[in-house]
Design an enzyme around this catalytic site. Structure first.
Site, short mmCIF file in Angstrom:
data_model
loop_
_atom_site.label_atom_id
_atom_site.label_comp_id
_atom_site.label_asym_id
_atom_site.label_seq_id
_atom_site.Cartn_x
_atom_site.Cartn_y
_atom_site.Cartn_z
N LYS A 12 0.23 -9.28 10.56
CA LYS A 12 -0.49 -8.56 9.51
C LYS A 12 -1.96 -8.39 9.81
O LYS A 12 -2.59 -9.24 10.43
CB LYS A 12 -0.36 -9.31 8.16
CG LYS A 12 1.02 -9.26 7.56
CD LYS A 12 1.43 -7.87 7.08
CE LYS A 12 0.79 -7.51 5.76
NZ LYS A 12 1.29 -8.31 4.65
N THR A 16 -1.03 17.39 -0.90
CA THR A 16 -1.11 17.46 -2.36
C THR A 16 0.10 16.66 -2.83
O THR A 16 1.15 16.67 -2.17
CB THR A 16 -1.03 18.90 -2.90
OG1 THR A 16 0.21 19.48 -2.50
CG2 THR A 16 -2.18 19.77 -2.36
N HIS A 17 -0.04 15.97 -3.93
CA HIS A 17 1.02 15.05 -4.41
C HIS A 17 1.38 14.02 -3.35
O HIS A 17 2.49 13.51 -3.34
CB HIS A 17 2.29 15.80 -4.83
CG HIS A 17 2.04 17.02 -5.66
ND1 HIS A 17 2.02 16.98 -7.04
CD2 HIS A 17 1.77 18.30 -5.32
CE1 HIS A 17 1.77 18.20 -7.51
NE2 HIS A 17 1.60 19.03 -6.48
N GLU A 36 -9.31 -2.89 -0.28
CA GLU A 36 -8.65 -3.20 -1.56
C GLU A 36 -9.64 -3.75 -2.58
O GLU A 36 -9.55 -3.47 -3.77
CB GLU A 36 -7.52 -4.21 -1.32
CG GLU A 36 -6.36 -3.60 -0.57
CD GLU A 36 -5.35 -4.65 -0.13
OE1 GLU A 36 -4.20 -4.56 -0.56
OE2 GLU A 36 -5.72 -5.57 0.64
N SER A 85 -3.00 -12.54 7.87
CA SER A 85 -2.18 -13.25 6.88
C SER A 85 -1.97 -14.66 7.39
O SER A 85 -1.81 -14.88 8.59
CB SER A 85 -0.85 -12.53 6.72
OG SER A 85 0.11 -13.43 6.21
N TYR A 96 -34.90 -3.57 -32.17
CA TYR A 96 -34.23 -4.60 -31.36
C TYR A 96 -33.27 -5.42 -32.18
O TYR A 96 -33.55 -5.80 -33.32
CB TYR A 96 -35.29 -5.52 -30.74
CG TYR A 96 -34.69 -6.65 -29.92
CD1 TYR A 96 -34.39 -6.47 -28.57
CD2 TYR A 96 -34.40 -7.89 -30.49
CE1 TYR A 96 -33.84 -7.49 -27.82
CE2 TYR A 96 -33.84 -8.91 -29.74
CZ TYR A 96 -33.56 -8.71 -28.40
OH TYR A 96 -33.01 -9.72 -27.66
N1 ARG Z 1 -34.02 -12.86 -24.25
C1 ARG Z 1 -34.22 -11.73 -25.10
C2 ARG Z 1 -33.39 -10.55 -24.57
O1 ARG Z 1 -32.95 -10.62 -23.49
C3 ARG Z 1 -35.65 -11.34 -25.12
C4 ARG Z 1 -36.06 -10.57 -26.35
C5 ARG Z 1 -36.07 -11.47 -27.53
N2 ARG Z 1 -36.61 -10.81 -28.67
C6 ARG Z 1 -36.39 -11.22 -29.91
N3 ARG Z 1 -36.89 -10.55 -30.87
N4 ARG Z 1 -35.67 -12.28 -30.15
O2 ARG Z 1 -33.17 -9.61 -25.26
#
Ligand code: ARG
Length: 473
Positions: free
Chosen positions: A295, A167-168, A302, A289, A329
């Site tokens: 090394k 711990t620690h 990492e 290295s 959208y």
């Molecule tokens: N290339 C667009 C995207 O990845 C596709 C959808 C485009 N739709 C639109 N209404 N412009 O989102």
């Protein structure tokens, strides 16, 4: 790259935008708009989605069977072309959806235009991306399973191997290496269940939601959902085209998993350092290295640690992209893909690297044991013995033990290197039996509470782990 000054070019109006724009999009608009450089990896999903869509349109009598067959043949040809030559990158075609459709038009002519009936790129991209993320989830689970299998195998091998528990990062109590490795087994099992949960939740098909409101065509969305391997269609078209939490479910699970892998990688880095010397990393996952011949660098470990930072960054990136967007959208959502693709590549690699590291590292058990014996790791056992055998309150026992540790340090010995006279001088209630409690073996064997480090418990958990993984005994 286009200069900011050349705002217009002479290209003719883009066919998609039709007559509303007198001139074609400027070079800058084309460049900022184009997602084809990164979304071309969705070509398989895009073609599968289109084939399912057109087959359904034909079944519903929305396009003729003959046209559907022509379209399907064209799509199969495109798939073969992309498989062979890769996907062409034309910024004017914006994205993978337009790229496929443009090629389809070249191959089969105007009938290609029937494919986009009752569909929008909005439900198209939501479907393609969901399928891609679904596969990424499945890959993550398979990758985790490989690490889990390696952890169980090594834990069984080292159920009795004693090392210091910290711990620690200070020596605390002896533990078994098997127990330590099984701690990561538990973490990764939870990660696995997060990916499995995410898969369950994303098991709904957006296709048929169209632009945002659904469509007037008489679709059968169950058919497309089933064809694309989803349990059911999404229930709300607005949600379906604008939801990206399936991607965030993947990314948050990936972040948590990367974080666990990073902690495990960090253990290996510390253990592989010369002062510790607990492990010799596999040659295949170390580098030398260029200047210091002695090394042996834990570069893979990492980088797993480093990659976790990037995966977490990808998650933040998409969360911030989404947080202010109203329904439905918005083009911001095109930026959803690069962080997911990046994170998935990093996670897949990290899982593979850690599976190899766990499976093939050589644990230096004598050295681990010596370290456990050196740090007075059994001091708690002395205190516990005083409580149990001499009925001394724990606080007082702690105090007496402190005096014993001090004396051992002065004499340069471990606790069990003190003589009975040394111990009696500290507290007369101590007798010979105490030596049974002071060895590191006695210490780990004593910690047999459920979930404890005792070898019997570790073996029990190894057996349970094998069962949870479906591994044969
Ligand atoms: N290339 C667009 C995207 O990845 C596709 C959808 C485009 N739709 C639109 N209404 N412009 O989102």
């Amino acid at each position: 790259m286009a200069s900011v000054n050349d705002k217009r070019d002479t290209k003719n109006s883009n066919s998609m935008w039709g007559g509303r724009f007198a001139e074609g999009p400027s070079a800058i608009m084309r460049e900022i708009n184009a997602s084809i450089p990164f979304d071309k990896v969705l070509w398989r999903e895009d073609i599968a989605g289109s084939r399912a869509h057109v087959a359904m349109l034909a079944r519903q009598g929305i396009v003729s069977q003959q046209d559907a067959d022509t379209i399907d043949g064209g799509l199969q040809q495109i798939a073969a072309e992309y498989e062979r030559d890769g996907v062409p990158e034309d910024w004017d075609l914006e994205d993978i959806h337009m790229t496929v459709e443009a090629r389809l038009t070249e191959i089969i002519g105007a009938v290609a235009g029937r494919l986009h009936t009752a569909r929008s790129r909005n439900d198209q991209v939501a479907t393609d991306f969901r399928m891609w993320v679904r596969a990424a989830n499945q890959r993550a689970i398979a990758g985790i399973d490989a690490v889990l299998g390696a952890l169980v195998t090594r834990a069984e091998e080292h159920a009795d191997s004693i090392m210091p528990g910290f711990t620690h990062l200070q020596t605390a109590q002896p533990v078994t290496l098997g127990h330590h490795l099984l701690a990561y087994f538990e973490m990764l099992m939870r990660d696995r269940s997060r990916f499995a949960d995410a898969l369950d939740r994303m098991d709904e098909c957006p296709l048929g939601s169209a632009a945002l409101a659904g469509t007037g065509f008489d679709l059968d969305r169950d058919i497309t959902a089933e064809a694309l391997g989803f349990a059911q269609p999404t229930r709300n078209s607005l949600d379906a085209v604008s939801d990206r939490d399936f991607a965030l479910d993947y990314l948050t699970a990936a972040s948590q998993c990367s974080l666990h892998l990073s902690r495990l990688a960090e253990e290996f880095i510390i253990w592989a350092s010369q002062p510790f010397g607990f492990v010799k990393l596999p040659d295949t996952l170390s580098t030398g290295s260029s200047i210091m011949p002695q090394k042996r660098n834990p570069d893979a470990a990492e980088l797993v640690r480093g990659h976790a930072g990037r995966v977490i960054g990808c998650t933040t990136s998409l969360m911030v992209t989404m947080k202010g967007l109203p329904l439905a959208y918005s083009k911001d959502m095109q930026d959803d893909k690069p962080p997911v693709f990046e994170a998935a590549g990093l996670l897949d690699l990290s899982l593979a690297a850690m599976a190899g590291m766990v499976a093939d590292s050589a644990f230096q058990t004598p050295r681990m044991r010596k370290a456990a014996e050196a740090g007075h790791a059994t001091a708690t056992d002395l205190a516990d013995w005083l409580v149990r055998q001499a009925d001394i309150p724990f606080r007082e026992a702690h105090h007496i033990t402190g005096a014993a540790v001090k004396l051992a340090d002065e004499k340069g010995v471990a606790l069990d290197g003190l003589t009975i006279d040394d111990l009696k001088a500290i507290d007369a209630r101590i007798d010979e039996r105490v030596f049974d409690a002071l060895s590191v073996d006695a210490s780990v064997a004593a910690r047999a509470s459920y979930g404890g480090t005792a070898p019997v418990r570790v073996r029990q958990q190894v057996a349970a782990a094998k069962q949870r993984l479906g591994m044969e005994e």
